[in-house]
Scaffold this motif. Structure first.
Motif, PDB file in Angstrom:
ATOM      1  N   THR A  41      -4.699 -17.993   4.698  1.00 50.60           N
ATOM      2  CA  THR A  41      -3.330 -17.507   4.635  1.00 50.60           C
ATOM      3  C   THR A  41      -2.687 -17.986   3.344  1.00 50.60           C
ATOM      4  O   THR A  41      -3.127 -18.967   2.747  1.00 50.60           O
ATOM      5  CB  THR A  41      -2.507 -17.999   5.854  1.00 50.60           C
ATOM      6  OG1 THR A  41      -1.144 -17.626   5.681  1.00 50.60           O
ATOM      7  CG2 THR A  41      -2.607 -19.508   5.988  1.00 50.60           C
ATOM      8  N   SER A  42      -1.662 -17.295   2.912  1.00 50.37           N
ATOM      9  CA  SER A  42      -0.966 -17.690   1.687  1.00 50.37           C
ATOM     10  C   SER A  42       0.092 -18.752   1.947  1.00 50.37           C
ATOM     11  O   SER A  42       0.643 -19.318   1.006  1.00 50.37           O
ATOM     12  CB  SER A  42      -0.299 -16.466   1.052  1.00 50.37           C
ATOM     13  OG  SER A  42       0.640 -15.894   1.962  1.00 50.37           O
ATOM     14  N   SER A  43       0.382 -19.018   3.216  1.00 49.50           N
ATOM     15  CA  SER A  43       1.406 -20.001   3.558  1.00 49.50           C
ATOM     16  C   SER A  43       0.811 -21.113   4.402  1.00 49.50           C
ATOM     17  O   SER A  43      -0.236 -20.957   5.025  1.00 49.50           O
ATOM     18  CB  SER A  43       2.562 -19.336   4.302  1.00 49.50           C
ATOM     19  OG  SER A  43       2.097 -18.737   5.499  1.00 49.50           O
ATOM     20  N   GLY A  44       1.501 -22.241   4.415  1.00 49.71           N
ATOM     21  CA  GLY A  44       1.043 -23.400   5.167  1.00 49.71           C
ATOM     22  C   GLY A  44       1.572 -23.390   6.580  1.00 49.71           C
ATOM     23  O   GLY A  44       2.040 -22.369   7.082  1.00 49.71           O
ATOM     24  N   PRO A  45       1.492 -24.525   7.257  1.00 51.17           N
ATOM     25  CA  PRO A  45       1.995 -24.605   8.634  1.00 51.17           C
ATOM     26  C   PRO A  45       3.476 -24.268   8.688  1.00 51.17           C
ATOM     27  O   PRO A  45       4.232 -24.564   7.758  1.00 51.17           O
ATOM     28  CB  PRO A  45       1.711 -26.055   9.034  1.00 51.17           C
ATOM     29  CG  PRO A  45       1.470 -26.785   7.756  1.00 51.17           C
ATOM     30  CD  PRO A  45       0.930 -25.805   6.799  1.00 51.17           C
ATOM     31  N   ALA A  46       3.883 -23.672   9.799  1.00 52.70           N
ATOM     32  CA  ALA A  46       5.280 -23.277   9.982  1.00 52.70           C
ATOM     33  C   ALA A  46       5.973 -24.138  11.020  1.00 52.70           C
ATOM     34  O   ALA A  46       7.165 -23.961  11.274  1.00 52.70           O
ATOM     35  CB  ALA A  46       5.352 -21.803  10.380  1.00 52.70           C
ATOM     36  N   GLN A  47       5.231 -25.055  11.627  1.00 51.17           N
ATOM     37  CA  GLN A  47       5.808 -25.923  12.647  1.00 51.17           C
ATOM     38  C   GLN A  47       5.712 -27.384  12.208  1.00 51.17           C
ATOM     39  O   GLN A  47       5.298 -27.684  11.090  1.00 51.17           O
ATOM     40  CB  GLN A  47       5.090 -25.677  13.984  1.00 51.17           C
ATOM     41  CG  GLN A  47       5.252 -24.263  14.509  1.00 51.17           C
ATOM     42  CD  GLN A  47       4.596 -24.065  15.859  1.00 51.17           C
ATOM     43  OE1 GLN A  47       4.425 -24.996  16.630  1.00 51.17           O
ATOM     44  NE2 GLN A  47       4.211 -22.828  16.142  1.00 51.17           N
ATOM     45  N   ILE A  48       6.126 -28.284  13.094  1.00 51.58           N
ATOM     46  CA  ILE A  48       6.159 -29.712  12.784  1.00 51.58           C
ATOM     47  C   ILE A  48       4.815 -30.169  12.230  1.00 51.58           C
ATOM     48  O   ILE A  48       3.771 -29.936  12.830  1.00 51.58           O
ATOM     49  CB  ILE A  48       6.496 -30.533  14.037  1.00 51.58           C
ATOM     50  CG1 ILE A  48       7.894 -30.188  14.554  1.00 51.58           C
ATOM     51  CG2 ILE A  48       6.385 -32.031  13.745  1.00 51.58           C
ATOM     52  CD1 ILE A  48       9.014 -30.515  13.608  1.00 51.58           C
ATOM     53  N   THR A  49       4.842 -30.791  11.057  1.00 50.67           N
ATOM     54  CA  THR A  49       3.637 -31.295  10.401  1.00 50.67           C
ATOM     55  C   THR A  49       3.714 -32.815  10.384  1.00 50.67           C
ATOM     56  O   THR A  49       4.537 -33.396   9.675  1.00 50.67           O
ATOM     57  CB  THR A  49       3.522 -30.743   8.971  1.00 50.67           C
ATOM     58  OG1 THR A  49       3.533 -29.302   9.029  1.00 50.67           O
ATOM     59  CG2 THR A  49       2.232 -31.217   8.313  1.00 50.67           C
ATOM     60  N   ARG A  50       2.841 -33.464  11.153  1.00 48.49           N
ATOM     61  CA  ARG A  50       2.955 -34.898  11.371  1.00 48.49           C
ATOM     62  C   ARG A  50       2.185 -35.749  10.365  1.00 48.49           C
ATOM     63  O   ARG A  50       2.600 -36.848  10.027  1.00 48.49           O
ATOM     64  CB  ARG A  50       2.460 -35.239  12.793  1.00 48.49           C
ATOM     65  CG  ARG A  50       3.346 -34.718  13.911  1.00 48.49           C
ATOM     66  CD  ARG A  50       4.669 -35.427  13.929  1.00 48.49           C
ATOM     67  NE  ARG A  50       4.533 -36.854  14.138  1.00 48.49           N
ATOM     68  CZ  ARG A  50       4.933 -37.506  15.233  1.00 48.49           C
ATOM     69  NH1 ARG A  50       5.474 -36.836  16.225  1.00 48.49           N
ATOM     70  NH2 ARG A  50       4.786 -38.809  15.338  1.00 48.49           N
ATOM     71  N   THR A  51       1.023 -35.278   9.908  1.00 43.85           N
ATOM     72  CA  THR A  51       0.173 -36.092   9.034  1.00 43.85           C
ATOM     73  C   THR A  51      -0.391 -35.233   7.916  1.00 43.85           C
ATOM     74  O   THR A  51      -0.785 -34.089   8.141  1.00 43.85           O
ATOM     75  CB  THR A  51      -0.987 -36.721   9.838  1.00 43.85           C
ATOM     76  OG1 THR A  51      -0.455 -37.488  10.922  1.00 43.85           O
ATOM     77  CG2 THR A  51      -1.836 -37.632   8.951  1.00 43.85           C
ATOM     78  N   ILE A  52      -0.439 -35.814   6.695  1.00 39.40           N
ATOM     79  CA  ILE A  52      -1.003 -35.128   5.539  1.00 39.40           C
ATOM     80  C   ILE A  52      -1.989 -36.073   4.860  1.00 39.40           C
ATOM     81  O   ILE A  52      -1.661 -37.227   4.596  1.00 39.40           O
ATOM     82  CB  ILE A  52       0.096 -34.712   4.538  1.00 39.40           C
ATOM     83  CG1 ILE A  52       1.202 -33.930   5.264  1.00 39.40           C
ATOM     84  CG2 ILE A  52      -0.491 -33.873   3.402  1.00 39.40           C
ATOM     85  CD1 ILE A  52       2.429 -33.690   4.402  1.00 39.40           C
ATOM     86  N   ARG A  53      -3.200 -35.595   4.580  1.00 40.68           N
ATOM     87  CA  ARG A  53      -4.232 -36.404   3.943  1.00 40.68           C
ATOM     88  C   ARG A  53      -4.908 -35.589   2.837  1.00 40.68           C
ATOM     89  O   ARG A  53      -4.996 -34.359   2.921  1.00 40.68           O
ATOM     90  CB  ARG A  53      -5.298 -36.835   4.959  1.00 40.68           C
ATOM     91  CG  ARG A  53      -4.772 -37.722   6.077  1.00 40.68           C
ATOM     92  CD  ARG A  53      -4.582 -39.155   5.611  1.00 40.68           C
ATOM     93  NE  ARG A  53      -4.236 -40.024   6.738  1.00 40.68           N
ATOM     94  CZ  ARG A  53      -3.003 -40.384   7.048  1.00 40.68           C
ATOM     95  NH1 ARG A  53      -1.991 -39.934   6.316  1.00 40.68           N
ATOM     96  NH2 ARG A  53      -2.760 -41.181   8.068  1.00 40.68           N
ATOM     97  N   GLN A  54      -5.445 -36.277   1.828  1.00 40.01           N
ATOM     98  CA  GLN A  54      -6.260 -35.612   0.808  1.00 40.01           C
ATOM     99  C   GLN A  54      -7.678 -36.148   0.895  1.00 40.01           C
ATOM    100  O   GLN A  54      -7.888 -37.371   0.945  1.00 40.01           O
ATOM    101  CB  GLN A  54      -5.701 -35.844  -0.599  1.00 40.01           C
ATOM    102  CG  GLN A  54      -6.461 -35.064  -1.668  1.00 40.01           C
ATOM    103  CD  GLN A  54      -5.735 -35.026  -3.005  1.00 40.01           C
ATOM    104  OE1 GLN A  54      -5.070 -35.977  -3.382  1.00 40.01           O
ATOM    105  NE2 GLN A  54      -5.852 -33.910  -3.711  1.00 40.01           N
ATOM    106  N   ASP A  55      -8.675 -35.247   0.921  1.00 42.04           N
ATOM    107  CA  ASP A  55     -10.057 -35.708   1.033  1.00 42.04           C
ATOM    108  C   ASP A  55     -10.649 -35.984  -0.348  1.00 42.04           C
ATOM    109  O   ASP A  55     -10.012 -35.771  -1.385  1.00 42.04           O
ATOM    110  CB  ASP A  55     -10.904 -34.714   1.839  1.00 42.04           C
ATOM    111  CG  ASP A  55     -11.098 -33.363   1.144  1.00 42.04           C
ATOM    112  OD1 ASP A  55     -10.988 -33.289  -0.092  1.00 42.04           O
ATOM    113  OD2 ASP A  55     -11.385 -32.371   1.849  1.00 42.04           O
ATOM    114  N   ARG A  56     -11.867 -36.455  -0.361  1.00 47.58           N
ATOM    115  CA  ARG A  56     -12.517 -36.849  -1.617  1.00 47.58           C
ATOM    116  C   ARG A  56     -12.806 -35.676  -2.541  1.00 47.58           C
ATOM    117  O   ARG A  56     -13.057 -35.866  -3.735  1.00 47.58           O
ATOM    118  CB  ARG A  56     -13.810 -37.600  -1.305  1.00 47.58           C
ATOM    119  CG  ARG A  56     -14.868 -36.790  -0.570  1.00 47.58           C
ATOM    120  CD  ARG A  56     -15.954 -37.690  -0.024  1.00 47.58           C
ATOM    121  NE  ARG A  56     -15.423 -38.616   0.971  1.00 47.58           N
ATOM    122  CZ  ARG A  56     -16.110 -39.637   1.481  1.00 47.58           C
ATOM    123  NH1 ARG A  56     -17.340 -39.856   1.094  1.00 47.58           N
ATOM    124  NH2 ARG A  56     -15.551 -40.428   2.379  1.00 47.58           N
TER     125      ARG A  56
END
Length: 341
Positions: A41-56
């Motif tokens: 999708t061209s857009s991200g989550p539209a609801q409550i986003t609790r955690t954000i991480r970046q992988d290696r």
């Protein structure tokens, strides 16, 4: 009183808050085929986003109420749309590059890059409501759940139950009832440089030396409803929750703010970022690294003009600050990008 530098005005962000058995050593393999290509999708989550991480590899992962999203720098993929309809709270990339996602009501989802595997109470997990995930120094995965903590060594779960004003090892295989949240969530887990564990819960906060759990107190009063605990690069412990932001230097606790603090994050320069309540709403605040040991550290508040609660914070490999709310947002030092659009 705290010293504030001039406030940055952010873009308008409106946050819609909506807001048995015995442990087994031979766990059943419950593999679920993922079909991420069908959920680009061209857009991200539209609801409550609790955690954000970046992988290696540089991908940004978001645990949100409408699924687990991956952002590759160009597009978003809802990785769990065809896997689970659960609300996701937590995410972790372990030392082997595998990903773990905690949900509310459906336990833990493990992703090896090809397929998902689901762990629940039937596998020995204490509870199916997983709020936070942490990997310790020897590779055990800890799951902060409703009612206590589960530790996974790669073969089986060992559970620690919250009981009134204490936490204790439980070898009976007892599980904690689902969907009773709050008030017994374990919100945050860390292992400090000395090997001692810290647990922030909606009840008391605890330390654990491998044998005994001890209630964390200051002047005889316990820390209640601690949402985040981190250890910074200098070994200082920071706690955020109902009683504000606290600093522990190994000897003394010092209170820096009295407003509720939800999340604490240390960026690459050693600055601390927090999401917290203010007199007018919620703020994303940056505490200057060079002043963190002062009684009045220098703080810059980034003010969403109609912002409500802000959740997980991340600095990506380009220096941008990401944070969750009713979706996911990226702050580049000047402007905020809303990825719902």
């Amino acid at each position: 009183m705290m010293k504030y530098v001039p406030v940055y005005a952010l873009l308008l962000i409106v946050f819609y808050t909506t807001c048995k058995g015995q442990p087994k050593t031979n766990l059943p393999i419950d593999l679920i085929k993922s079909q991420p290509k069908e959920a680009i999708t061209s857009s991200g989550p539209a609801q409550i986003t609790r955690t954000i991480r970046q992988d290696r590899k540089g991908n940004i992962w978001m645990a949100a109420f409408d699924g687990v999203f991956r952002y590759d720098g160009t597009s978003f993929t809802n990785m769990t749309r065809n896997v689970s309809s659960a609300r996701f709270f937590s995410a972790l990339e372990d030392r082997k590059g595998n990903l773990w996602f905690g949900s509310i009501g459906s336990g833990v989802y493990y992703y090896d890059g090809k397929s998902f595997r689901n762990f629940t109470t039937r596998d020995g997990l204490l509870n199916n409501e997983i709020v936070c995930i942490y990997e310790d120094k020897i590779g055990n995965i800890w799951f902060g759940a409703n009612g206590g903590v589960s530790r996974y060594d790669g073969k089986s779960f060992r559970n620690f139950l919250l009981k009134e004003d204490s936490m204790a090892d439980d070898r009976t295989g007892k599980t904690f009832p689902d969907f009773t949240r709050p008030p017994h969530e374990v919100n945050s887990i860390i292992e400090d440089k000395t090997g001692r564990f810290w647990f922030g819960t909606r009840d008391n906060a605890y330390t654990y030396d491998g044998n005994t759990f001890t209630v964390l107190t200051h002047q005889g009063q316990p820390f209640i409803n601690v949402r985040t605990i981190i250890e910074d690069r200098k070994g200082t412990i920071w706690l955020g929750g109902t009683n504000g932001l606290w600093r522990y230097d190994g000897r003394t606790f010092t209170n820096l703010t009295q407003h509720f603090v939800g999340y604490i994050y240390e960026d690459k320069k050693g600055n601390l970022w927090t999401s917290s309540e203010t007199n007018w709403g919620w703020a994303l605040s940056r505490f200057d690294a060079t002043t963190l040991s002062n009684k009045t550290p220098t703080v810059t508040e980034l003010n969403p003009r109609e912002g409500r609660m802000i959740f997980g914070i991340l600095e990506d490999d380009k220096g941008n600050i990401w944070f969750g709310a009713d979706g996911v947002y990226r702050y580049d030092g000047k402007t905020v990008t809303d990825f719902k659009k």
